[in-house]
Design a protein around this motif. Structure first.
Motif, short mmCIF file in Angstrom:
data_model
loop_
_atom_site.label_atom_id
_atom_site.label_comp_id
_atom_site.label_asym_id
_atom_site.label_seq_id
_atom_site.Cartn_x
_atom_site.Cartn_y
_atom_site.Cartn_z
N ILE A 166 0.84 -1.21 0.00
CA ILE A 166 0.00 0.00 0.00
C ILE A 166 0.87 1.25 0.00
N TYR A 167 1.99 1.20 0.72
CA TYR A 167 2.86 2.37 0.84
C TYR A 167 3.64 2.67 -0.44
N VAL A 168 3.75 1.68 -1.32
CA VAL A 168 4.48 1.92 -2.58
C VAL A 168 3.53 2.07 -3.77
N ILE A 169 2.26 2.30 -3.51
CA ILE A 169 1.32 2.57 -4.61
C ILE A 169 1.79 3.77 -5.45
N PRO A 170 2.30 4.85 -4.82
CA PRO A 170 2.80 5.96 -5.66
C PRO A 170 3.93 5.52 -6.61
N GLN A 171 4.83 4.66 -6.14
CA GLN A 171 5.92 4.18 -7.00
C GLN A 171 5.41 3.23 -8.07
N LEU A 172 4.37 2.45 -7.75
CA LEU A 172 3.77 1.58 -8.76
C LEU A 172 3.15 2.43 -9.88
N CYS A 173 2.44 3.49 -9.50
CA CYS A 173 1.86 4.40 -10.49
C CYS A 173 2.95 5.12 -11.27
N MET A 174 3.99 5.53 -10.56
CA MET A 174 5.13 6.21 -11.19
C MET A 174 5.78 5.27 -12.21
N GLY A 175 5.92 4.00 -11.86
CA GLY A 175 6.50 3.02 -12.78
C GLY A 175 5.68 2.90 -14.05
N TRP A 176 4.35 2.92 -13.90
CA TRP A 176 3.49 2.85 -15.08
C TRP A 176 3.70 4.09 -15.95
N GLY A 177 3.71 5.28 -15.33
CA GLY A 177 3.85 6.53 -16.09
C GLY A 177 5.19 6.62 -16.79
N ILE A 178 6.26 6.26 -16.11
CA ILE A 178 7.59 6.34 -16.72
C ILE A 178 7.72 5.33 -17.85
N THR A 179 7.15 4.14 -17.66
CA THR A 179 7.19 3.12 -18.72
C THR A 179 6.45 3.62 -19.96
N TYR A 180 5.30 4.26 -19.75
CA TYR A 180 4.54 4.81 -20.87
C TYR A 180 5.37 5.84 -21.63
N ILE A 181 6.02 6.76 -20.89
CA ILE A 181 6.85 7.79 -21.53
C ILE A 181 8.05 7.15 -22.21
N ARG A 182 8.61 6.12 -21.59
CA ARG A 182 9.77 5.43 -22.17
C ARG A 182 9.44 4.85 -23.54
N PHE A 183 8.25 4.24 -23.68
CA PHE A 183 7.87 3.67 -24.97
C PHE A 183 7.41 4.72 -25.97
N LYS A 184 6.78 5.77 -25.47
CA LYS A 184 6.26 6.81 -26.37
C LYS A 184 7.35 7.75 -26.87
N ASN A 185 8.28 8.13 -25.97
CA ASN A 185 9.26 9.16 -26.32
C ASN A 185 10.72 8.70 -26.25
N GLY A 186 10.98 7.56 -25.63
CA GLY A 186 12.34 7.06 -25.53
C GLY A 186 12.85 7.00 -24.09
N PHE A 187 13.94 6.26 -23.92
CA PHE A 187 14.51 6.00 -22.61
C PHE A 187 14.86 7.28 -21.86
N TRP A 188 15.49 8.23 -22.54
CA TRP A 188 15.98 9.43 -21.85
C TRP A 188 14.85 10.33 -21.37
N TRP A 189 13.70 10.30 -22.05
CA TRP A 189 12.54 11.06 -21.56
C TRP A 189 11.96 10.43 -20.30
N GLY A 190 11.96 9.10 -20.25
CA GLY A 190 11.54 8.41 -19.03
C GLY A 190 12.46 8.74 -17.87
N PHE A 191 13.76 8.75 -18.16
CA PHE A 191 14.76 9.12 -17.15
C PHE A 191 14.52 10.54 -16.66
N ALA A 192 14.25 11.47 -17.59
CA ALA A 192 14.01 12.88 -17.23
C ALA A 192 12.78 13.00 -16.32
N LEU A 193 11.72 12.25 -16.62
CA LEU A 193 10.52 12.29 -15.78
C LEU A 193 10.84 11.75 -14.39
N HIS A 194 11.60 10.68 -14.32
CA HIS A 194 12.00 10.10 -13.04
C HIS A 194 12.80 11.12 -12.23
#
Length: 198
Positions: A155-183
């Protein structure tokens, strides 16, 4: 956040343990005092995201070199538990880098080419596994862990689980470095928030 706060109330008032969220806040405060604000901020805002993205998002390309680099980086990150008795920093880092290099070359040798054309369903499962492992890894932020309560920690890592989904989406849509920048951006906000509580 309301779910985390409600869980903390349950932990303290029903189960009579110390609030788990406070454990994380105390640990973060200790980390910043130990390293100093600027070193800790650079680690949390830049180095941490680079290492985590290399382990969890880079290999999703299914390229052999990316997978090998991800395994080598994971060994570097997680071998600290095994080498914690070696207190000389240069020797510790040297051993970790040597083991990581060996793992990299073993992976290059044994991982087959052409993994990027594997079945779409398997790739989807791999992506979900990567997001879940990324989120659950952050349970370590709440150490020392109260093992009788381990079933509540997700329950305490739900924010990181959501963050993982968002960064993965950006990683596939815009590339690895954009996912890194969001992180980096997300972690930088956490650093600023932590600075207000030091």
């Amino acid at each position: 956040m309301p779910l985390i706060l409600a869980t903390d109330q349950f932990v303290t008032h029903v189960l009579h343990f110390k609030a788990i969220n406070h454990v994380q806040t105390d640990e973060m405060s200790h980390f910043f005092h130990k390293l100093g604000y600027w070193k800790a901020a650079l680690y949390v805002s830049l180095l941490g995201p680079l290492l985590e993205e290399t382990v969890f998002r880079l290999p999703l390309s299914l390229k052999k070199t990316h997978i090998a680099l991800a395994f080598a980086t994971a060994v570097f990150l997680f071998s600290g538990f095994l080498l914690r008795h070696i207190t000389t920093p240069l020797i510790n880092i040297g051993i970790k880098l040597s083991i990581s290099a060996i793992v990299y070359f073993i992976c290059i040798f044994i991982i087959p080419d052409g993994l990027s054309i594997i079945d779409h369903r398997f790739r989807k499962q791999l992506i979900i596994l990567s997001m879940c492992l990324f989120g659950l890894m952050h349970i370590g932020n709440y150490s020392p862990i109260h093992w009788p309560l381990i079933w509540l920690y997700p329950i305490y890592v739900i924010p990181q689980l959501c963050m993982g989904w968002g960064i993965t989406y950006i990683r596939f849509k815009n590339g690895f470095w954009w996912g890194f920048a969001l992180h980096c951006l997300i972690n930088s906000v956490s650093v600023l928030f932590a600075a207000g509580h030091l």
